[in-house]
Scaffold this motif. Structure first.
Motif, PDB file in Angstrom:
ATOM      1  N   PHE A 126     -47.888 -72.047  -8.489  1.00  0.00           N
ATOM      2  CA  PHE A 126     -48.008 -70.590  -8.589  1.00  0.00           C
ATOM      3  C   PHE A 126     -48.271 -69.947  -7.233  1.00  0.00           C
ATOM      4  CE2 PHE A 126     -49.228 -71.952 -12.927  1.00  0.00           C
ATOM      5  CZ  PHE A 126     -48.285 -71.219 -13.647  1.00  0.00           C
ATOM      6  N   SER A 127     -48.242 -70.725  -6.175  1.00  0.00           N
ATOM      7  CA  SER A 127     -48.490 -70.192  -4.842  1.00  0.00           C
ATOM      8  C   SER A 127     -47.213 -69.575  -4.281  1.00  0.00           C
ATOM      9  CB  SER A 127     -48.974 -71.299  -3.903  1.00  0.00           C
ATOM     10  OG  SER A 127     -49.058 -70.818  -2.570  1.00  0.00           O
ATOM     11  N   ILE A 128     -47.253 -68.286  -3.987  1.00  0.00           N
ATOM     12  CA  ILE A 128     -46.056 -67.608  -3.477  1.00  0.00           C
ATOM     13  C   ILE A 128     -45.771 -67.981  -2.020  1.00  0.00           C
ATOM     14  CG2 ILE A 128     -46.325 -65.704  -5.083  1.00  0.00           C
ATOM     15  CD1 ILE A 128     -47.408 -64.002  -2.805  1.00  0.00           C
ATOM     16  N   LYS A 129     -46.716 -68.608  -1.336  1.00  0.00           N
ATOM     17  CA  LYS A 129     -46.461 -69.031   0.041  1.00  0.00           C
ATOM     18  C   LYS A 129     -45.302 -70.023   0.094  1.00  0.00           C
ATOM     19  CE  LYS A 129     -51.101 -68.476   2.012  1.00  0.00           C
ATOM     20  NZ  LYS A 129     -52.236 -69.173   2.672  1.00  0.00           N
ATOM     21  N   GLY A 130     -45.148 -70.787  -0.981  1.00  0.00           N
ATOM     22  CA  GLY A 130     -44.112 -71.807  -0.999  1.00  0.00           C
ATOM     23  C   GLY A 130     -42.702 -71.272  -1.026  1.00  0.00           C
ATOM     24  N   ILE A 131     -42.509 -69.970  -1.288  1.00  0.00           N
ATOM     25  CA  ILE A 131     -41.159 -69.391  -1.331  1.00  0.00           C
ATOM     26  C   ILE A 131     -40.943 -68.394  -0.198  1.00  0.00           C
ATOM     27  CG2 ILE A 131     -40.862 -69.748  -3.803  1.00  0.00           C
ATOM     28  CD1 ILE A 131     -41.592 -66.792  -4.216  1.00  0.00           C
ATOM     29  N   MET A 132     -41.849 -68.396   0.786  1.00  0.00           N
ATOM     30  CA  MET A 132     -41.767 -67.422   1.870  1.00  0.00           C
ATOM     31  C   MET A 132     -41.707 -68.124   3.221  1.00  0.00           C
ATOM     32  SD  MET A 132     -44.270 -64.357   0.617  1.00  0.00           S
ATOM     33  CE  MET A 132     -43.989 -63.598  -0.978  1.00  0.00           C
ATOM     34  N   PRO A 133     -40.519 -68.276   3.774  1.00  0.00           N
ATOM     35  CA  PRO A 133     -40.387 -68.957   5.064  1.00  0.00           C
ATOM     36  C   PRO A 133     -40.755 -68.091   6.267  1.00  0.00           C
ATOM     37  CG  PRO A 133     -38.242 -68.280   4.271  1.00  0.00           C
ATOM     38  CD  PRO A 133     -39.209 -67.959   3.172  1.00  0.00           C
ATOM     39  N   TYR A 134     -40.823 -66.768   6.082  1.00  0.00           N
ATOM     40  CA  TYR A 134     -41.101 -65.889   7.223  1.00  0.00           C
ATOM     41  C   TYR A 134     -42.606 -65.792   7.484  1.00  0.00           C
ATOM     42  CZ  TYR A 134     -36.312 -64.125   7.725  1.00  0.00           C
ATOM     43  OH  TYR A 134     -34.971 -64.009   7.959  1.00  0.00           O
ATOM     44  N   ARG A 135     -43.211 -66.928   7.784  1.00  0.00           N
ATOM     45  CA  ARG A 135     -44.641 -66.963   8.095  1.00  0.00           C
ATOM     46  C   ARG A 135     -44.885 -67.743   9.381  1.00  0.00           C
ATOM     47  NH1 ARG A 135     -47.589 -69.740   5.028  1.00  0.00           N
ATOM     48  NH2 ARG A 135     -46.015 -70.913   3.867  1.00  0.00           N
ATOM     49  N   GLN A 136     -43.961 -67.580  10.334  1.00  0.00           N
ATOM     50  CA  GLN A 136     -44.091 -68.274  11.612  1.00  0.00           C
ATOM     51  C   GLN A 136     -45.325 -67.779  12.375  1.00  0.00           C
ATOM     52  OE1 GLN A 136     -41.997 -70.817  12.392  1.00  0.00           O
ATOM     53  NE2 GLN A 136     -41.145 -70.421  10.353  1.00  0.00           N
ATOM     54  N   LYS A 137     -46.081 -68.691  12.958  1.00  0.00           N
ATOM     55  CA  LYS A 137     -47.272 -68.311  13.708  1.00  0.00           C
ATOM     56  C   LYS A 137     -46.878 -67.678  15.037  1.00  0.00           C
ATOM     57  CE  LYS A 137     -50.371 -71.787  11.717  1.00  0.00           C
ATOM     58  NZ  LYS A 137     -51.300 -72.915  12.000  1.00  0.00           N
ATOM     59  N   LEU A 138     -47.635 -66.641  15.397  1.00  0.00           N
ATOM     60  CA  LEU A 138     -47.413 -65.965  16.667  1.00  0.00           C
ATOM     61  C   LEU A 138     -48.738 -65.824  17.402  1.00  0.00           C
ATOM     62  CD1 LEU A 138     -45.059 -63.024  15.592  1.00  0.00           C
ATOM     63  CD2 LEU A 138     -44.394 -65.103  16.793  1.00  0.00           C
ATOM     64  N   PRO A 139     -48.702 -65.843  18.726  1.00  0.00           N
ATOM     65  CA  PRO A 139     -49.929 -65.595  19.489  1.00  0.00           C
ATOM     66  C   PRO A 139     -50.477 -64.203  19.196  1.00  0.00           C
ATOM     67  CG  PRO A 139     -48.194 -66.489  20.901  1.00  0.00           C
ATOM     68  CD  PRO A 139     -47.549 -66.132  19.600  1.00  0.00           C
ATOM     69  N   LEU A 140     -51.777 -64.051  19.308  1.00  0.00           N
ATOM     70  CA  LEU A 140     -52.424 -62.772  19.039  1.00  0.00           C
ATOM     71  C   LEU A 140     -51.837 -61.650  19.888  1.00  0.00           C
ATOM     72  CD1 LEU A 140     -54.642 -61.085  17.679  1.00  0.00           C
ATOM     73  CD2 LEU A 140     -56.211 -61.856  19.481  1.00  0.00           C
ATOM     74  N   ARG A 141     -51.470 -61.977  21.124  1.00  0.00           N
ATOM     75  CA  ARG A 141     -50.942 -60.932  22.014  1.00  0.00           C
ATOM     76  C   ARG A 141     -49.665 -60.313  21.462  1.00  0.00           C
ATOM     77  NH1 ARG A 141     -49.642 -65.765  24.533  1.00  0.00           N
ATOM     78  NH2 ARG A 141     -47.400 -66.069  25.000  1.00  0.00           N
ATOM     79  N   HIS A 142     -48.890 -61.068  20.684  1.00  0.00           N
ATOM     80  CA  HIS A 142     -47.678 -60.513  20.100  1.00  0.00           C
ATOM     81  C   HIS A 142     -48.022 -59.424  19.099  1.00  0.00           C
ATOM     82  CE1 HIS A 142     -44.678 -63.976  21.101  1.00  0.00           C
ATOM     83  NE2 HIS A 142     -45.484 -63.691  22.106  1.00  0.00           N
ATOM     84  N   TYR A 143     -49.062 -59.651  18.310  1.00  0.00           N
ATOM     85  CA  TYR A 143     -49.505 -58.619  17.365  1.00  0.00           C
ATOM     86  C   TYR A 143     -50.012 -57.388  18.119  1.00  0.00           C
ATOM     87  CZ  TYR A 143     -49.390 -62.123  13.620  1.00  0.00           C
ATOM     88  OH  TYR A 143     -48.994 -63.068  12.720  1.00  0.00           O
ATOM     89  N   LEU A 144     -50.776 -57.637  19.186  1.00  0.00           N
ATOM     90  CA  LEU A 144     -51.379 -56.532  19.932  1.00  0.00           C
ATOM     91  C   LEU A 144     -50.333 -55.687  20.644  1.00  0.00           C
ATOM     92  CD1 LEU A 144     -54.495 -58.353  21.468  1.00  0.00           C
ATOM     93  CD2 LEU A 144     -54.387 -56.883  19.439  1.00  0.00           C
ATOM     94  N   ILE A 145     -49.174 -56.271  20.913  1.00  0.00           N
ATOM     95  CA  ILE A 145     -48.093 -55.521  21.570  1.00  0.00           C
ATOM     96  C   ILE A 145     -47.121 -54.941  20.544  1.00  0.00           C
ATOM     97  CG2 ILE A 145     -46.099 -55.706  23.103  1.00  0.00           C
ATOM     98  CD1 ILE A 145     -47.627 -57.897  24.627  1.00  0.00           C
ATOM     99  N   LEU A 146     -46.644 -55.774  19.637  1.00  0.00           N
ATOM    100  CA  LEU A 146     -45.571 -55.364  18.736  1.00  0.00           C
ATOM    101  C   LEU A 146     -46.015 -54.381  17.662  1.00  0.00           C
ATOM    102  CD1 LEU A 146     -43.782 -58.808  18.310  1.00  0.00           C
ATOM    103  CD2 LEU A 146     -42.994 -56.840  19.648  1.00  0.00           C
ATOM    104  N   VAL A 147     -47.198 -54.600  17.089  1.00  0.00           N
ATOM    105  CA  VAL A 147     -47.653 -53.696  16.030  1.00  0.00           C
ATOM    106  C   VAL A 147     -47.811 -52.263  16.540  1.00  0.00           C
ATOM    107  CG1 VAL A 147     -49.553 -53.125  14.463  1.00  0.00           C
ATOM    108  CG2 VAL A 147     -48.698 -55.470  14.583  1.00  0.00           C
ATOM    109  N   PRO A 148     -48.511 -52.028  17.668  1.00  0.00           N
ATOM    110  CA  PRO A 148     -48.608 -50.650  18.158  1.00  0.00           C
ATOM    111  C   PRO A 148     -47.248 -50.018  18.497  1.00  0.00           C
ATOM    112  CG  PRO A 148     -50.273 -52.011  19.197  1.00  0.00           C
ATOM    113  CD  PRO A 148     -49.359 -52.944  18.470  1.00  0.00           C
ATOM    114  N   VAL A 149     -46.321 -50.829  19.001  1.00  0.00           N
ATOM    115  CA  VAL A 149     -45.003 -50.289  19.372  1.00  0.00           C
ATOM    116  C   VAL A 149     -44.249 -49.815  18.137  1.00  0.00           C
ATOM    117  CG1 VAL A 149     -42.725 -50.889  20.275  1.00  0.00           C
ATOM    118  CG2 VAL A 149     -44.783 -51.583  21.514  1.00  0.00           C
ATOM    119  N   VAL A 150     -44.119 -50.672  17.124  1.00  0.00           N
ATOM    120  CA  VAL A 150     -43.339 -50.287  15.941  1.00  0.00           C
ATOM    121  C   VAL A 150     -44.077 -49.231  15.134  1.00  0.00           C
ATOM    122  CG1 VAL A 150     -42.118 -52.488  15.842  1.00  0.00           C
ATOM    123  CG2 VAL A 150     -44.249 -52.212  14.544  1.00  0.00           C
TER     124      VAL A 150
END
Length: 250
Positions: A80-104
């Motif tokens: 029943f775990s939905i993680k098993g059907i979601m391949p788009y969970r690639q790990k990213l460095p924290l800096r990617h979040y700090l840059i990409l989230v504010p931009v988009v």
């Protein structure tokens, strides 16, 4: 028991255009019907237009999408775990979040603000056949108690600001987008367009949404990481909820 966990896009089952359209649009179409038939009853009972519409999120939309995800997880992975059907969970460095989230996020906020007159023109001249109560801003807030206005604003934060975007990102980008991988870049465009059309309850926002959110989901598609889109989507909706303070209490 099948316990296979989908680890990349190549392992996912692929949807035909017809199947993709059905998975993308049916939840929105049913939500539209709920709003059309149930929201006027709730509004006449004393709820604000916004609260009556927001309740459809918790009554139908979120449970329906989560139900589909859980069913598909059980069918495809045996759990029943939905993680098993979601391949788009690639790990990213924290800096990617700090840059990409504010931009988009910044791009989306800017476009929604700049395009508001366009959306208003479409509402008044193209989609004028929609009942007035589909636009919560037309509601007369002076007729409600302070408690009702607080409840409405809180529902904006919890249901629309948090619950809806998290569930939508799990469903549309976590589950559906990888299943359009056979179409490559066109799959992303199909996913975004169908996601926009799924908002049957506010079609006057089609152009604005397309321009505003496409970069957000391009980043998700390129990084294979749904969490960037999820964080940005949540923040965008929370900013929208915060901006409604003057409507309710001004």
């Amino acid at each position: 028991m099948n316990t296979h966990v989908i680890r990349n896009e190549q392992e996912t089952e692929q949807h035909s255009l017809l199947k993709a359209a059905a998975f993308h649009l049916i939840p929105g179409a049913v939500t539209f019907l709920f709003i059309f038939f149930i929201s006027p009853i709730l509004h006449k009972a004393g709820l604000t237009i916004a609260l009556s519409i927001n309740l459809e999120t918790i009554v139908w939309l979120a449970p329906a999408m989560l139900g589909i995800l859980i069913y598909q997880a059980r069918r495809q992975t045996g759990t029943f775990s939905i993680k098993g059907i979601m391949p788009y969970r690639q790990k990213l460095p924290l800096r990617h979040y700090l840059i990409l989230v504010p931009v988009v996020l910044g791009w989306a906020v800017l476009i929604f603000w700049l395009m508001e007159p366009v959306s208003r023109v479409l509402l008044e001249h193209v989609f004028s056949f929609y009942p007035d109560w589909f636009d919560a801003s037309t509601d007369d807030m002076s007729r409600y108690s302070h408690g009702m206005l607080v409840a409405t604003w809180v529902s904006d934060f919890i249901l629309i600001g948090l619950l809806a975007p998290v569930v939508e990102e799990l469903y549309f980008r976590g589950y559906l987008l990888p299943r359009l991988g056979r179409y490559r870049g066109w799959g992303l465009l199909i996913n975004v367009v169908l996601f926009i059309v799924y908002h049957f309850f506010s079609p006057w926002m089609i152009i604005t949404r397309l321009i505003a959110i496409f970069p957000m989901y391009f980043v998700v598609w390129r990084t294979k990481n749904i969490y960037i889109g999820m964080v940005a989507h949540v923040l965008l909706n929370l900013i929208s909820a915060l901006s409604l303070y003057s409507l309710y209490f001004g």
